[in-house]
Design an enzyme around this catalytic site. Structure first.
Site, PDB file in Angstrom:
ATOM      1  N   THR A 147       5.280  -3.210   2.381  1.00 62.38           N
ATOM      2  CA  THR A 147       5.783  -3.867   1.340  1.00 62.38           C
ATOM      3  C   THR A 147       4.779  -3.358   0.101  1.00 62.38           C
ATOM      4  O   THR A 147       3.772  -2.824   0.225  1.00 62.38           O
ATOM      5  CB  THR A 147       5.564  -5.292   1.669  1.00 62.38           C
ATOM      6  OG1 THR A 147       4.356  -5.653   1.891  1.00 62.38           O
ATOM      7  CG2 THR A 147       6.513  -5.709   2.500  1.00 62.38           C
ATOM      8  N   THR A 164       2.594  -4.625  -2.615  1.00 61.73           N
ATOM      9  CA  THR A 164       1.105  -5.132  -2.710  1.00 61.73           C
ATOM     10  C   THR A 164       0.299  -4.588  -1.492  1.00 61.73           C
ATOM     11  O   THR A 164      -0.801  -4.096  -1.654  1.00 61.73           O
ATOM     12  CB  THR A 164       0.888  -6.357  -3.019  1.00 61.73           C
ATOM     13  OG1 THR A 164       1.561  -6.694  -4.117  1.00 61.73           O
ATOM     14  CG2 THR A 164      -0.581  -6.802  -3.039  1.00 61.73           C
ATOM     15  N   CYS A 165       0.858  -4.735  -0.245  1.00 54.60           N
ATOM     16  CA  CYS A 165       0.404  -4.628   0.947  1.00 54.60           C
ATOM     17  C   CYS A 165      -0.250  -3.126   1.064  1.00 54.60           C
ATOM     18  O   CYS A 165      -1.093  -2.610   1.548  1.00 54.60           O
ATOM     19  CB  CYS A 165       0.959  -4.900   2.146  1.00 54.60           C
ATOM     20  SG  CYS A 165       1.357  -6.695   1.966  1.00 54.60           S
ATOM     21  N   SER A 166       0.886  -2.308   0.673  1.00 51.34           N
ATOM     22  CA  SER A 166       0.696  -0.721   0.952  1.00 51.34           C
ATOM     23  C   SER A 166      -0.004  -0.084  -0.255  1.00 51.34           C
ATOM     24  O   SER A 166      -0.670   1.000  -0.193  1.00 51.34           O
ATOM     25  CB  SER A 166       1.935   0.041   0.971  1.00 51.34           C
ATOM     26  OG  SER A 166       2.757  -0.338   2.222  1.00 51.34           O
ATOM     27  N   LEU A 210      -3.960  -2.920   2.136  1.00 47.85           N
ATOM     28  CA  LEU A 210      -4.614  -1.902   3.277  1.00 47.85           C
ATOM     29  C   LEU A 210      -5.437  -0.906   2.664  1.00 47.85           C
ATOM     30  O   LEU A 210      -6.739  -0.541   3.327  1.00 47.85           O
ATOM     31  CB  LEU A 210      -3.499  -1.519   4.084  1.00 47.85           C
ATOM     32  CG  LEU A 210      -3.856  -0.412   5.223  1.00 47.85           C
ATOM     33  CD1 LEU A 210      -4.587  -1.058   6.282  1.00 47.85           C
ATOM     34  CD2 LEU A 210      -2.642  -0.064   5.910  1.00 47.85           C
TER      35      LEU A 210
END
Length: 157
Positions: free
Chosen positions: A45, A47-49, A53
């Site tokens: 997703t 923001t996560c990617s 992370l």
């Protein structure tokens, strides 16, 4: 919701790596270690990617220099997704945890219901565990990405 001073729940999760997928109780996984555990709503997703992370990938050496034994990324995704995402993000120094059915996320009281986006997911947070006991817990406000960043956790250590 879990609080500082409480122990991580005894719930089984799956560690996903190039060597395979290993089911393990969270208590056993974190026993005897200083751990930075961060969780996010979903692999791959935006923001996560793009930020969450990758921040921990970049800061891994700095975190380990502060005595951290394990940096773990948790998402309510299956082990195959977590493995592929970790490989694609060069996260070989992180432990990718698949909480496929959300058992640990539910036991922590950190569920995020996203409806058609993905159903039951994890709230975005970061915590520091010492021998399975929560020493720091930073839970993001909805639609926010401030307190669970790698730099924030690094500064708190």
């Amino acid at each position: 919701m879990i609080q500082v001073g409480e122990k991580i729940p005894a719930v089984e999760v799956t560690v996903a790596s190039a060597e395979g997928h290993k089911k393990i109780n969270a208590v056993d996984l974190f026993a005897g270690k200083k751990v930075v555990l961060f969780a996010l709503p979903g692999a791959f997703t935006p923001t996560c990617s793009a930020a969450h992370l990758p921040g921990y990938v970049v800061q891994a050496d700095a975190l380990k220099s502060k005595g951290v034994d394990m940096i773990a990324c948790l998402s309510v995704n299956d082990a195959f997704v977590m493995q592929a995402w970790g490989e694609g993000q060069n996260a070989e120094n992180l432990t990718m945890i698949a909480d496929g059915g959300g058992a640990l996320t539910k036991a922590l009281g950190l569920v995020l219901e996203t409806g058609d986006f993905g159903g039951t997911r994890s709230q975005r947070y970061a915590m520091v565990l010492e021998d399975g006991v929560v020493k720091l817990l930073n839970v993001e406000a909805p639609n926010s990405f401030e307190v669970s960043k790698a730099e924030v956790v690094l500064n708190a250590l």
